[in-house]
Each structure stands twice: as structure tokens, then as C-alpha cells.
Scaffold this active site. Sequence first.
Site, short mmCIF file in Angstrom:
data_model
loop_
_atom_site.label_atom_id
_atom_site.label_comp_id
_atom_site.label_asym_id
_atom_site.label_seq_id
_atom_site.Cartn_x
_atom_site.Cartn_y
_atom_site.Cartn_z
N LEU A 59 0.87 -1.17 0.00
CA LEU A 59 0.00 0.00 0.00
C LEU A 59 0.90 1.22 0.00
O LEU A 59 1.91 1.25 0.71
CB LEU A 59 -0.91 0.03 1.25
CG LEU A 59 -2.05 -0.98 1.34
CD1 LEU A 59 -2.83 -0.76 2.64
CD2 LEU A 59 -3.00 -0.88 0.15
N ASP A 60 0.54 2.24 -0.78
CA ASP A 60 1.32 3.47 -0.81
C ASP A 60 1.37 4.11 0.58
O ASP A 60 0.49 3.90 1.41
CB ASP A 60 0.69 4.49 -1.77
CG ASP A 60 0.74 4.03 -3.21
OD1 ASP A 60 1.50 3.10 -3.52
OD2 ASP A 60 0.00 4.61 -4.03
N TYR A 61 2.37 4.94 0.77
CA TYR A 61 2.53 5.70 2.01
C TYR A 61 1.24 6.43 2.39
O TYR A 61 0.82 6.41 3.54
CB TYR A 61 3.67 6.71 1.79
CG TYR A 61 3.82 7.76 2.87
CD1 TYR A 61 4.44 7.45 4.08
CD2 TYR A 61 3.36 9.07 2.66
CE1 TYR A 61 4.59 8.42 5.07
CE2 TYR A 61 3.51 10.03 3.64
CZ TYR A 61 4.12 9.71 4.84
OH TYR A 61 4.26 10.67 5.82
N ARG A 175 -4.49 5.56 -8.46
CA ARG A 175 -4.23 7.00 -8.48
C ARG A 175 -4.00 7.49 -9.92
O ARG A 175 -4.53 8.53 -10.32
CB ARG A 175 -3.02 7.32 -7.61
CG ARG A 175 -3.23 6.94 -6.15
CD ARG A 175 -1.94 6.94 -5.36
NE ARG A 175 -1.37 8.28 -5.24
CZ ARG A 175 -0.22 8.53 -4.64
NH1 ARG A 175 0.49 7.54 -4.12
NH2 ARG A 175 0.23 9.77 -4.57
#
Length: 273
Positions: A59-61, A175
Site C-alpha cells: 500500500l502506498d505511504y 491514483r
Amino acid sequence: MGSIEKLYESDNFLVVNKPFDMYINSDDEYEKNTVTYHIAKPDSHLSSSVYPLHFVQRLDYATSGVLCIAKNKTSAAKAGKLFEKRFTKKYYLAILRGHVAFEVADIEFNVGIDQSSQESSHKMSALTTCEASASCMQSRQAQTRALRLETGYYEGDPVSVVLLKPITGRRHQLRVHCNAIGHTILGDYTYSGTRDSMPHRMFLHATRLVLPLQNEPLDIQTPEPFYTDPRFTTKWKSEKLYYKYKNKEDFQAVCEILDKSYVVGVQYKMYKM
């Protein structure tokens, strides 16, 4: 466990609810803003660790939500195979800038490395036109399904609440795809060209993960995270609710809609080159 909520644990897996703006792990032993720091030893993501953890997904930051971690190599291999063969199901709740013009959409733009960030390869881009191939390097096929849940306003600006289901698993796929169709995720500093910096977070949350393991099938879901946060609710005004989605049963019902390859009688849109 510090600030990280444990959703499920067995001898083979640990599933947590990752907070937004937190790294999964870091090679810097003094970095405390990581999932591993809160749940294990700081070096647990390394194979040399006494108690190694295996992150079978990323998972992205800035992204919050369901994060599955394997406790041993065997479990990691089994889960990894399911992700690789696309047998897993992942569902994300997102708030997008603007009112979307579809009820159900398939976004099928290839995703590759944004040439402008080639050195760091942090940023990705979507192959939306033939001309875009010059700036979108090493692109790979990518597919995302989207369902409009609600429209409203955030600080007076139009926004849409959507359910996103990535069929493929490319870096920053959701995104990039949302940005490519002109509806950047609310609070996405990177893909808004650093313009969307006022919201306190990026509104993308991994709400549900279905992992059909043979001996230990997992279906893990977190509570809805946005409407329990006054930093959002004080700035939010609903316009139209298309589907109920805020409790567990309603969320699973909208997931089932996206699981169908087509939905009769809805406003459908296909985005592809």
C-alpha cells in the site's frame, strides 16, 4: 501494537488496518513511522531477521486500509500466487475531485513509469494516447473497475465517492487511472501536480481484501474511515446517494455489483486508448 489495528491473525498471516501517511517498512533502523516498527522488529522485513515478515501486497505511504502480511515463506508463496494469478479481490473506497459522469466504468489504460521521474521511478503515468507513449515508459496492461456511490461537495468543490476494484496490480494504478480520466483522488498531492495540498490526507482506503486460500480463506474488511473523521465531515456536504455503502453488509453488496462483468441498466463508460 501501537497505533495499528489488528484485523486478523493466525499462525500464517497477520492482517492490519494501515494508517494513512505511514510507510510499510524502511531500511533506516531509526524510522519509526512504519508498519513493521509498530507490529514487529524494525528489521522484520529483511530475510536476515530472526522473525521475518513477508509483505504479500503493498500500500502506498498515503493509502490506508487492509494490509496482509505473511508470517512464513510458505504462506507468502501461497498468497503471492493468488495475487499473481488475479484470484484475489481488492476493493477501495475513494473520493475523487469532480462529479463523475458514469455509474460503472472500466478504465483500461496501460500504466508505466513517468519519464519525468525516471531517475527515482516514484511516479507512474497512464498511456491514454499514442503520443503519451513518449512519456510513459515500460507500460503494462492495467484495468480498474469503478462504481459511483455518492456525489457531494468538499469545501464547496464537487467530489464523487467511488468504489474502486483493481483487476491488475500496477504501482499507483488507482491514483494514475483516476487522474487519467480527469478525476484525481482528493488530497493526492503527487498526481494533482502538487496542487491538492489542503486536505489532511489522500482519500483512498483499501476497505476489503478477499484472499481465497485453500485452507484459510480470508475475507477481511475494515470499517468505513472517512465519515468518522470530523476533519472530513465538517467540510463535506452530500448531494446524491446512489448506493448505500457505509456499513459492512451494504459495502459487500456494492462489491458484488463490481464483480459482475456488466450491469444492465446503468450508465456505463469504458476508458481505453
